[in-house]
Design a protein around this motif. Structure first.
Motif, PDB file in Angstrom:
ATOM      1  N   UNK A  68      69.814  -2.750  10.668  1.00 32.28           N
ATOM      2  CA  UNK A  68      70.117  -2.398  12.053  1.00 32.28           C
ATOM      3  C   UNK A  68      71.559  -2.748  12.403  1.00 32.28           C
ATOM      4  N   UNK A  69      72.082  -3.815  11.814  1.00 30.71           N
ATOM      5  CA  UNK A  69      73.471  -4.201  12.044  1.00 30.71           C
ATOM      6  C   UNK A  69      74.423  -3.098  11.600  1.00 30.71           C
ATOM      7  N   UNK A  70      73.997  -2.340  10.559  1.00 29.12           N
ATOM      8  CA  UNK A  70      74.833  -1.270  10.018  1.00 29.12           C
ATOM      9  C   UNK A  70      74.320   0.125  10.407  1.00 29.12           C
ATOM     10  N   UNK A  71      73.435   0.168  11.392  1.00 31.04           N
ATOM     11  CA  UNK A  71      72.891   1.441  11.900  1.00 31.04           C
ATOM     12  C   UNK A  71      72.176   2.259  10.825  1.00 31.04           C
ATOM     13  N   UNK A  72      71.535   1.578   9.897  1.00 30.27           N
ATOM     14  CA  UNK A  72      70.715   2.252   8.895  1.00 30.27           C
ATOM     15  C   UNK A  72      69.308   2.407   9.465  1.00 30.27           C
ATOM     16  N   UNK A  73      68.731   3.607   9.416  1.00 33.20           N
ATOM     17  CA  UNK A  73      67.373   3.801   9.954  1.00 33.20           C
ATOM     18  C   UNK A  73      66.350   2.915   9.255  1.00 33.20           C
ATOM     19  N   UNK A  74      65.417   2.381  10.034  1.00 30.98           N
ATOM     20  CA  UNK A  74      64.418   1.450   9.512  1.00 30.98           C
ATOM     21  C   UNK A  74      63.030   1.863   9.977  1.00 30.98           C
ATOM     22  N   UNK A  75      62.082   1.790   9.067  1.00 28.03           N
ATOM     23  CA  UNK A  75      60.659   1.958   9.401  1.00 28.03           C
ATOM     24  C   UNK A  75      59.948   0.657   9.038  1.00 28.03           C
ATOM     25  N   UNK A  76      59.334   0.033  10.026  1.00 30.80           N
ATOM     26  CA  UNK A  76      58.606  -1.221   9.833  1.00 30.80           C
ATOM     27  C   UNK A  76      57.122  -0.934   9.941  1.00 30.80           C
ATOM     28  N   UNK A  77      56.358  -1.247   8.895  1.00 24.33           N
ATOM     29  CA  UNK A  77      54.915  -0.989   8.877  1.00 24.33           C
ATOM     30  C   UNK A  77      54.188  -2.322   8.970  1.00 24.33           C
ATOM     31  N   UNK A  78      53.390  -2.471  10.007  1.00 19.65           N
ATOM     32  CA  UNK A  78      52.770  -3.760  10.314  1.00 19.65           C
ATOM     33  C   UNK A  78      51.420  -3.939   9.615  1.00 19.65           C
ATOM     34  N   UNK A  79      51.069  -5.190   9.295  1.00 20.02           N
ATOM     35  CA  UNK A  79      49.742  -5.488   8.736  1.00 20.02           C
ATOM     36  C   UNK A  79      48.752  -5.936   9.798  1.00 20.02           C
ATOM     37  N   UNK A  80      49.102  -5.739  11.058  1.00 19.83           N
ATOM     38  CA  UNK A  80      48.215  -6.142  12.158  1.00 19.83           C
ATOM     39  C   UNK A  80      48.328  -5.140  13.292  1.00 19.83           C
ATOM     40  N   UNK A  81      47.433  -5.281  14.279  1.00 28.42           N
ATOM     41  CA  UNK A  81      47.469  -4.418  15.452  1.00 28.42           C
ATOM     42  C   UNK A  81      48.628  -4.777  16.372  1.00 28.42           C
ATOM     43  N   UNK A  82      49.036  -3.830  17.187  1.00 29.57           N
ATOM     44  CA  UNK A  82      50.232  -4.007  18.004  1.00 29.57           C
ATOM     45  C   UNK A  82      50.059  -5.060  19.096  1.00 29.57           C
ATOM     46  N   UNK A  83      48.824  -5.362  19.491  1.00 30.80           N
ATOM     47  CA  UNK A  83      48.608  -6.383  20.507  1.00 30.80           C
ATOM     48  C   UNK A  83      48.807  -7.793  19.961  1.00 30.80           C
ATOM     49  N   UNK A  84      48.952  -7.904  18.643  1.00 27.73           N
ATOM     50  CA  UNK A  84      49.197  -9.202  18.013  1.00 27.73           C
ATOM     51  C   UNK A  84      50.580  -9.251  17.367  1.00 27.73           C
ATOM     52  N   UNK A  85      51.472  -8.388  17.839  1.00 33.30           N
ATOM     53  CA  UNK A  85      52.825  -8.322  17.282  1.00 33.30           C
ATOM     54  C   UNK A  85      53.833  -8.351  18.429  1.00 33.30           C
TER      55      UNK A  85
END
Length: 311
Positions: free
Chosen positions: A168-185
């Protein structure tokens, strides 16, 4: 909120609640929901969707209190401005479509879908990197800038989070895939800002109320690999975790770069598709890495088991 390709506007919210309820009931069984989606999309006409949905709710034994619970969850999802997408919708990760029931039938996400990246690089590794590894992760991310690729990772502490911050510091696109539900992130403010800027997407393929579990982490690793054409694995410590990303890429005959395989997952030495991550990314040792990344970046439509002639 997003529409799925087989639902009308009137029935969509009910269907999402039903989808959440059946996933909760089956322990996030993707196969079960895929089966439901298949039946609806193939057999129900637009005029009979509501009737078909009512039948499926009863058929799967979903009780009123389960739907009510799912509705409350969905309200929290909407309040936190997460979006919803079903398998085969236009905003669903296109790299996952070819894997059918191995891919999640329903995802929750923030950020603009990143479906225009020709080369995804998986960066995963230990949650407790030493200073040398931290430095190498950052330098590897910087090295990838010239290939106009995206980085996909799991968002765990350590190597994953360092890769996200550096990208993100270098404006490179990122996809983050979570191992939990969004209410716990709880995403870091920099990640939230990046989702608003269109360079980061956070995806959870689990019901929003799902806590972290080992089985979900394992399935998440497969999705990281499904997204990627090459992997960078730092200090894999055992046959689980990041090693599973490498194993998935091997099965598709795709290359993997590994840091410290001798000390940790030593069996990575025996694959012909394993290359060491050069510890000095400023010299001639990067020649093989550059050739592989260039070839992969020039082959955006490459299919599995069809690795280009790299050298």
């Amino acid at each position: 909120m997003n529409f799925c390709p087989f639902q009308t506007e009137n029935s969509l919210m009910t269907f999402i609640c039903f989808a959440i309820a059946i996933l909760n009931k089956t322990g996030n069984s993707w196969k079960s929901l895929h089966s439901v989606i298949s039946k609806i999309s193939e057999n129900a006409s637009k005029s009979s969707l509501d009737k078909e949905l009512s039948f499926l709710i009863k058929y799967h034994g979903i009780q009123d209190d389960e739907l009510w619970h799912a509705e409350n969850i969905l309200e929290r999802v909407k309040a936190d401005r997460w979006q919803v997408s079903f398998y085969s919708a236009s905003d669903y990760p296109e790299e996952w479509l070819q894997y059918g029931e191995k891919s999640p039938p329903l995802i929750f996400f923030k950020g603009t879908p990143l479906n225009n990246i020709s080369l995804w690089c998986a960066i995963v590794g230990t949650t407790q990197p030493d200073f040398a590894t931290i430095d190498l992760v950052r330098k590897t991310v910087e090295f990838l800038i010239e290939f106009k690729c995206g980085i996909v990772t799991g968002g765990a502490p350590g190597v994953d989070s360092i890769a996200v911050e550096s990208a993100l510091l270098h404006n490179i696109p990122v996809r983050v895939i979570l191992p939990m539900g969004i209410l716990h992130y709880t995403p870091h403010n920099s990640i939230l800002k990046a989702t608003e800027q269109g360079i980061c997407q956070i995806i959870s393929p689990w019901t929003p109320n799902s806590r972290w579990s080992k089985s979900q982490a394992v399935r998440r690793n497969s999705l990281i690999a499904f997204s990627s054409s090459v992997g960078f694995i730092f200090n894999p410590s055992h046959e689980g975790g990041s090693y599973r990303v490498a194993k998935n890429l091997f099965s598709r005959e795709l290359p993997v770069f590994v840091h410290m395989p001798d000390k940790y997952a030593w069996h990575l030495r025996y694959s012909k598709l394993v290359y060491p991550i050069p510890t000095d990314l400023n010299n001639a040792n990067t020649e093989v890495l550059k050739k592989i990344l260039f070839k992969l970046s020039q082959s955006p439509n490459k299919t599995d088991n069809c690795l280009p002639e790299l050298l």
